[in-house]
Design a protein around this motif. Structure first.
Motif, short mmCIF file in Angstrom:
data_model
loop_
_atom_site.label_atom_id
_atom_site.label_comp_id
_atom_site.label_asym_id
_atom_site.label_seq_id
_atom_site.Cartn_x
_atom_site.Cartn_y
_atom_site.Cartn_z
N ALA A 7 -3.73 -12.75 1.66
CA ALA A 7 -3.57 -11.69 2.66
C ALA A 7 -2.11 -11.55 3.07
N GLY A 11 0.07 -8.33 2.58
CA GLY A 11 0.72 -7.71 3.72
C GLY A 11 2.20 -7.49 3.46
N TRP A 12 2.84 -8.46 2.81
CA TRP A 12 4.26 -8.32 2.47
C TRP A 12 4.47 -7.14 1.54
N ARG A 14 2.45 -4.59 1.11
CA ARG A 14 2.11 -3.36 1.83
C ARG A 14 3.27 -2.91 2.71
N GLY A 15 3.85 -3.87 3.42
CA GLY A 15 4.97 -3.55 4.30
C GLY A 15 6.16 -3.00 3.53
N CYS A 103 -3.84 -8.62 6.48
CA CYS A 103 -2.94 -7.93 5.54
C CYS A 103 -2.35 -6.67 6.19
N TYR A 104 -3.20 -5.91 6.86
CA TYR A 104 -2.74 -4.67 7.50
C TYR A 104 -1.69 -4.97 8.56
N ILE A 106 0.26 -7.65 9.07
CA ILE A 106 1.51 -8.17 8.51
C ILE A 106 2.32 -7.04 7.89
N GLY A 107 1.64 -6.19 7.14
CA GLY A 107 2.33 -5.06 6.52
C GLY A 107 2.95 -4.13 7.54
N LYS A 108 2.22 -3.87 8.62
CA LYS A 108 2.74 -2.96 9.65
C LYS A 108 3.94 -3.59 10.37
#
Length: 282
Positions: A7, A11-12, A14-15, A103-104, A106-108
């Motif tokens: 995750a 997330g990384w 995704r960000g 994941c969401y 961390i990405g945000k």
């Protein structure tokens, strides 16, 4: 690889993707450029205005304070994005994926923090050329700016996530923006806080905006500028303490609030919000 590690890695990625897209999308690119440009213009207009009889120029005092304010405003950015993603069903899709919320989030955080750092650079580089009197010639100044920025973002972003979870529609974000702007007004950003009544000074010192501004001023202003601060001190330990306390509070509260918010998300709830939005448009 453990589910949590997967995750975090997701997330990384995704960000990074969201950050890259924000600088290739025309509308978002204008947003990245417009606000720093406006702040440069404000700072330049103030650069030759003296603050009382202190001998300091208001533009010089304002420049690092604006850096701190923009870092604090990252809480508004993540709040707005979280609310928009909740409204269009993005959060529902994240909820349906194993460890999707981790994941969401961390990405945000990565995308908002990265965008904030770039925006600050867009403001700082031309301002350093146009405004005189800054103490930017030492490594210590840049190290102080770095730790204040990192700690400030860590304090602000979880708060923004909590605030964003309180709104089901992006239209409600105006209820958040006005109090934040009022807080900026009493936090010594555009005028030294020592010029305000004592009770307003105490109110401002409860929140991260003041401490981010103070930390940035301690990094970029000459030592003599400390004379216009509360207690004539940069108060680095207090800055670490207050920002660290907000970060710790966010770490405790944000996951709880976001989990409860995610449990309330459903396909029918998203459909109802979409239907209301369509009725407003039509």
């Amino acid at each position: 690889m453990t589910p949590t590690a997967t995750a975090v890695r997701g997330g990384w990625e995704r960000g990074r993707t969201e950050l890259r897209q924000s600088f290739t999308n025309g509308t978002e690119l204008v947003g990245h450029l417009l606000w720093p440009t406006l702040m440069v213009i404000v700072t330049v207009f103030l650069r030759n205005t003296s603050f009382g009889g202190t001998g300091f120029l208001l533009g010089t005092l304002v420049l690092p304070s604006v850096l701190g304010m923009n870092a604090a405003m990252s809480m508004v950015s993540i709040s707005q994005q979280l609310t928009a993603d909740r409204e269009d069903g993005t959060l529902l899709r994240a909820k349906a994926t194993p460890n999707g919320m981790v994941c969401y989030l961390i990405g945000k955080i990565i995308s908002v923090a990265g965008g904030t750092v770039v925006d600050l650079a867009i403001f700082l580089v031309p301002s350093m050329i146009l405004v005189s009197g800054l103490a930017t010639g030492s490594v210590g100044s840049w190290l102080t700016l770095a730790w204040v920025l990192v700690l400030g973002l860590l304090a602000a972003l979880p708060i923004g996530a909590v605030l964003g979870s309180m709104f089901t529609s992006a239209r409600g974000q105006g209820l958040l923006t006005l109090p934040i702007l009022a807080l900026v007004g009493i936090s010594g950003i555009f005028y030294p806080i020592t010029a305000l009544p004592d009770w307003l000074q105490w109110v401002a010192q409860v929140f991260p905006v003041y401490w981010l501004g103070l930390g940035m001023r301690s990094a970029l202003l000459p030592d003599s500028a400390v004379s216009i601060e509360i207690g004539q001190s940069w108060r680095h330990l207090e800055t670490i303490g207050v920002l660290g306390a907000w970060f710790a509070l966010g770490l405790v509260v944000a996951p709880i609030v976001l989990r409860r918010m995610a449990r309330r998300e459903s396909g029918s709830a998203v459909a109802q919000r979409r239907e209301r939005a369509l009725r407003r448009i039509g």
